[in-house]
Scaffold this active site. Structure first.
Site, PDB file in Angstrom:
ATOM      1  N   GLN A 136     -62.485 -88.531  61.874  1.00  0.00           N
ATOM      2  CA  GLN A 136     -61.392 -87.931  61.100  1.00  0.00           C
ATOM      3  C   GLN A 136     -61.194 -88.761  59.831  1.00  0.00           C
ATOM      4  OE1 GLN A 136     -57.762 -89.118  62.740  1.00  0.00           O
ATOM      5  NE2 GLN A 136     -56.475 -87.700  61.617  1.00  0.00           N
ATOM      6  N   SER A 139     -57.085 -91.098  56.256  1.00  0.00           N
ATOM      7  CA  SER A 139     -56.405 -92.234  55.619  1.00  0.00           C
ATOM      8  C   SER A 139     -57.239 -92.828  54.496  1.00  0.00           C
ATOM      9  CB  SER A 139     -56.134 -93.334  56.647  1.00  0.00           C
ATOM     10  OG  SER A 139     -55.402 -92.830  57.713  1.00  0.00           O
ATOM     11  N   SER A 171     -61.986 -94.217  62.649  1.00  0.00           N
ATOM     12  CA  SER A 171     -62.487 -94.558  63.981  1.00  0.00           C
ATOM     13  C   SER A 171     -63.818 -93.860  64.234  1.00  0.00           C
ATOM     14  CB  SER A 171     -61.499 -94.108  65.070  1.00  0.00           C
ATOM     15  OG  SER A 171     -60.232 -94.653  64.826  1.00  0.00           O
ATOM     16  N   GLU A 254     -53.665 -84.692  67.120  1.00  0.00           N
ATOM     17  CA  GLU A 254     -53.900 -86.123  67.349  1.00  0.00           C
ATOM     18  C   GLU A 254     -52.751 -86.725  68.144  1.00  0.00           C
ATOM     19  OE1 GLU A 254     -54.127 -88.474  63.731  1.00  0.00           O
ATOM     20  OE2 GLU A 254     -55.145 -90.084  64.798  1.00  0.00           O
ATOM     21  N   GLU A 384     -42.153 -95.396  63.045  1.00  0.00           N
ATOM     22  CA  GLU A 384     -41.132 -94.999  62.055  1.00  0.00           C
ATOM     23  C   GLU A 384     -41.353 -93.545  61.633  1.00  0.00           C
ATOM     24  OE1 GLU A 384     -42.950 -97.798  61.837  1.00  0.00           O
ATOM     25  OE2 GLU A 384     -41.395 -99.262  62.264  1.00  0.00           O
TER      26      GLU A 384
HETATM   27  C1  FAD Z   1     -56.495 -98.082  65.796  1.00  0.00           C
HETATM   28  C2  FAD Z   1     -56.385 -97.182  64.590  1.00  0.00           C
HETATM   29  C3  FAD Z   1     -57.249 -96.122  64.440  1.00  0.00           C
HETATM   30  C4  FAD Z   1     -57.148 -95.295  63.319  1.00  0.00           C
HETATM   31  N1  FAD Z   1     -58.051 -94.258  63.177  1.00  0.00           N
HETATM   32  C5  FAD Z   1     -57.988 -93.462  62.085  1.00  0.00           C
HETATM   33  C6  FAD Z   1     -58.959 -92.425  61.894  1.00  0.00           C
HETATM   34  O1  FAD Z   1     -59.867 -92.224  62.715  1.00  0.00           O
HETATM   35  N2  FAD Z   1     -58.886 -91.676  60.760  1.00  0.00           N
HETATM   36  C7  FAD Z   1     -57.908 -91.868  59.823  1.00  0.00           C
HETATM   37  O2  FAD Z   1     -57.884 -91.132  58.848  1.00  0.00           O
HETATM   38  N3  FAD Z   1     -56.975 -92.857  59.974  1.00  0.00           N
HETATM   39  C8  FAD Z   1     -57.006 -93.655  61.070  1.00  0.00           C
HETATM   40  N4  FAD Z   1     -56.074 -94.673  61.225  1.00  0.00           N
HETATM   41  C9  FAD Z   1     -55.109 -94.909  60.165  1.00  0.00           C
HETATM   42  C10 FAD Z   1     -53.681 -94.543  60.525  1.00  0.00           C
HETATM   43  O3  FAD Z   1     -53.516 -93.147  60.523  1.00  0.00           O
HETATM   44  C11 FAD Z   1     -52.779 -95.228  59.486  1.00  0.00           C
HETATM   45  O4  FAD Z   1     -52.923 -96.622  59.650  1.00  0.00           O
HETATM   46  C12 FAD Z   1     -51.328 -94.833  59.668  1.00  0.00           C
HETATM   47  O5  FAD Z   1     -51.128 -93.492  59.321  1.00  0.00           O
HETATM   48  C13 FAD Z   1     -50.390 -95.725  58.795  1.00  0.00           C
HETATM   49  O6  FAD Z   1     -50.833 -95.775  57.478  1.00  0.00           O
HETATM   50  P1  FAD Z   1     -51.010 -97.170  56.719  1.00  0.00           P
HETATM   51  O7  FAD Z   1     -51.801 -98.082  57.608  1.00  0.00           O
HETATM   52  O8  FAD Z   1     -51.535 -96.891  55.360  1.00  0.00           O
HETATM   53  O9  FAD Z   1     -49.553 -97.787  56.635  1.00  0.00           O
HETATM   54  P2  FAD Z   1     -48.414 -97.393  55.569  1.00  0.00           P
HETATM   55  O10 FAD Z   1     -48.295 -95.916  55.471  1.00  0.00           O
HETATM   56  O11 FAD Z   1     -48.676 -98.152  54.313  1.00  0.00           O
HETATM   57  O12 FAD Z   1     -47.120 -97.941  56.302  1.00  0.00           O
HETATM   58  C14 FAD Z   1     -46.717 -99.328  56.230  1.00  0.00           C
HETATM   59  C15 FAD Z   1     -45.382 -99.475  56.945  1.00  0.00           C
HETATM   60  O13 FAD Z   1     -44.377 -98.693  56.273  1.00  0.00           O
HETATM   61  C16 FAD Z   1     -43.739 -97.806  57.169  1.00  0.00           C
HETATM   62  N5  FAD Z   1     -43.444 -96.544  56.491  1.00  0.00           N
HETATM   63  C17 FAD Z   1     -44.275 -95.853  55.667  1.00  0.00           C
HETATM   64  N6  FAD Z   1     -43.666 -94.729  55.244  1.00  0.00           N
HETATM   65  C18 FAD Z   1     -42.442 -94.694  55.820  1.00  0.00           C
HETATM   66  C19 FAD Z   1     -41.354 -93.770  55.777  1.00  0.00           C
HETATM   67  N7  FAD Z   1     -41.414 -92.653  55.054  1.00  0.00           N
HETATM   68  N8  FAD Z   1     -40.244 -94.058  56.523  1.00  0.00           N
HETATM   69  C20 FAD Z   1     -40.170 -95.195  57.266  1.00  0.00           C
HETATM   70  N9  FAD Z   1     -41.177 -96.114  57.325  1.00  0.00           N
HETATM   71  C21 FAD Z   1     -42.298 -95.865  56.625  1.00  0.00           C
HETATM   72  C22 FAD Z   1     -44.728 -97.585  58.283  1.00  0.00           C
HETATM   73  O14 FAD Z   1     -44.098 -97.200  59.497  1.00  0.00           O
HETATM   74  C23 FAD Z   1     -45.395 -98.954  58.393  1.00  0.00           C
HETATM   75  O15 FAD Z   1     -44.612 -99.805  59.188  1.00  0.00           O
HETATM   76  C24 FAD Z   1     -56.156 -95.526  62.338  1.00  0.00           C
HETATM   77  C25 FAD Z   1     -55.277 -96.609  62.489  1.00  0.00           C
HETATM   78  C26 FAD Z   1     -55.379 -97.433  63.594  1.00  0.00           C
HETATM   79  C27 FAD Z   1     -54.428 -98.592  63.718  1.00  0.00           C
END
Ligand code: FAD
Length: 415
Positions: A136, A139, A171, A254, A384
């Site tokens: 997928q 991100s 992933s 998902e 969140e």
């Molecule tokens: C084990 C694992 C597997 C993954 N696999 C995939 C995959 O296969 N494909 C893929 O596309 N992605 C994947 N991801 C990515 C995952 O979807 C993102 O990490 C997740 O959506 C958070 O985005 P970010 O890491 O950019 O954090 P950010 O969006 O930058 O968030 C940072 C912090 O800010 C908080 N925050 C952000 N916006 C808000 C809001 N509006 N209100 C309150 N708090 C907020 C969040 O809760 C977090 O604590 C994976 C992540 C992990 C950990």
């Protein structure tokens, strides 16, 4: 055509078939040598992939994969009761299903709902058989929780689209043969309106996959770079510039998949974590302690509740309803339970959870589990974000202010 009602005799016959199949083709969890457990459960090594594919191939060939999926695409068109029986019989056996979670829990339902007939016929059967593993590609470094802020571009060129940009945290991209990618196709309209979804061949020229290492030591996800990657127009999923609808569908599936467990495989009867902790508490002697017993009981209740919620969500999906906010309840509750289980194991292990001897595989596994549990909470949407969704869609609270929601994407400041 889906069978809607089955007789008790049919279910019993099915139970015997599943029981026999597992007895012949699967390994009981308690029969796996400790030093082989990672090989059959973790999902990252080449060896594991061979084991996992073989298992899924055999399951499919026996007519036991995609039980509730439509027959015309390779499923069995059976009922949720068949799925329940399957789960009961599968309990206690090793199911090397990790590599198929994204494929069957997210990508296949999206193709089923938004793909063309040709895409469904071409891909769903091989997905159910484990011949095609998908990833997928949502991100990006600047678009995680706010995935609609993505900047990976797709530009039409004759009968093809040309993709440029970067995805992250993907992933299984290192072993996937296809990916579902969301791209920006129109920067002149608000961010949710100019997104398009495609199927991309992960071996196409211009796709570069670089593994990322997690704090647990595992390397399950990747950075993926797209450098003038050409995809045919037939790879389009849904409608040009309306890919947000399909993307939301994938994300909701998902959450259902992560929260309910099983990646569409219908895994587990819902007391796996409890069983493992009870075994650990028995081995340390803590099982006689009333506080430990109380916490174990809480975990049993939460796990069973989640399993029942999972059954309900799968039944609702099967009846044709789109996944709703209950996926977010399951995702949130599942990640909190995962953390509670990891913390309780550490308490039970005491000092051996921090420092263990080389032959103490049990402590190593629980420590690895502790380090992996925050990732499980973030993947598929952070706690969140789940709370925001539930506040807005279930409790009817006012929507979060989103100042850039109606601005053309090209006018939004991005990093
Ligand atoms: C084990 C694992 C597997 C993954 N696999 C995939 C995959 O296969 N494909 C893929 O596309 N992605 C994947 N991801 C990515 C995952 O979807 C993102 O990490 C997740 O959506 C958070 O985005 P970010 O890491 O950019 O954090 P950010 O969006 O930058 O968030 C940072 C912090 O800010 C908080 N925050 C952000 N916006 C808000 C809001 N509006 N209100 C309150 N708090 C907020 C969040 O809760 C977090 O604590 C994976 C992540 C992990 C950990």
């Amino acid at each position: 055509m889906t069978t809607s009602i089955e007789t008790p005799a049919e279910l019993e016959e099915f139970r015997i078939k599943v029981r026999d199949w597992f007895a012949t083709n699967a390994t009981r969890e308690d029969a796996v040598a400790t030093d082989k457990k990672d090989e059959v459960e973790e999902g990252e090594t080449e060896d594991f992939l061979v084991v996992a594919r073989k298992f899924q191939n055999t399951l499919y060939d026996a007519g036991l994969s995609g039980l509730s999926w439509p027959k015309e695409y390779g499923g069995q068109s059976l009922t949720m009761n068949h799925q329940r029986v399957f789960n009961e019989e599968a309990s206690g056996y090793v199911m090397p299903s990790t590599p198929f979670m994204v494929t069957l829990g997210m990508c296949a339902p999206t193709i089923l709902q938004y793909g063309t007939e040709e895409q469904r016929k071409r891909h769903i059967g091989p997905m159910l058989r484990g011949d095609e593993i998908w990833c997928q590609l949502f991100s990006e470094p600047g678009a995680g929780s706010d995935v609609a802020g993505l900047t990976t571009k797709a530009v039409k060129d004759g009968d093809e689209w040309v993709i440029n940009g970067q995805k992250v945290w993907t992933s299984g991209a290192h072993y996937a043969s296809f990916g579902l990618i969301v791209t920006r196709t129109n920067p002149d309209v608000p961010k949710h309106k100019g997104i398009t979804m495609f199927i991309v061949d992960m071996k196409a020229p211009g796709v570069t996959v670089r593994p990322l290492r997690q704090m647990s030591g595992a390397s399950g996800f990747n950075e993926v770079f797209f450098d003038n990657v050409r995809v045919p127009a037939t790879s389009l999923v849904g409608v040009v510039d309306q890919g947000w609808t399909a993307a939301i569908g994938t994300l909701m599936n998902e959450r259902v998949s992560i929260g309910a467990g099983g990646g569409g495989l219908g895994r587990g009867t819902g007391t796996v974590q409890f069983d493992r902790l009870a075994e650990l508490a028995t081995s340390t002697g803590a099982i006689t302690d009333p506080v430990t017993r109380n916490e174990l009981a809480t975990i049993w209740v939460k796990e069973r509740t989640l399993a029942i919620l999972g059954d309900r969500m799968r039944a609702s999906l099967k009846s044709g309803k789109a996944p709703g906010p209950e996926g977010s309840i399951a995702k949130l509750a599942g990640s909190e339970l995962g953390k509670q289980v990891a913390d309780m194991a550490m308490d039970l292990l005491a000092e051996s959870g921090q420092a263990w001897t080389n032959d103490d595989e049990e402590s190593l596994r629980w420590a690895t589990n502790l380090l992996a549990s925050p990732g499980g909470a973030i993947a598929g949407g952070t706690p969140e974000i789940m709370r925001n969704i539930l506040g807005e869609r279930t409790l009817g609270l006012p929507k979060e202010p989103q100042l850039d929601r109606d601005m053309p994407f090209k006018e939004i400041r991005t990093n």
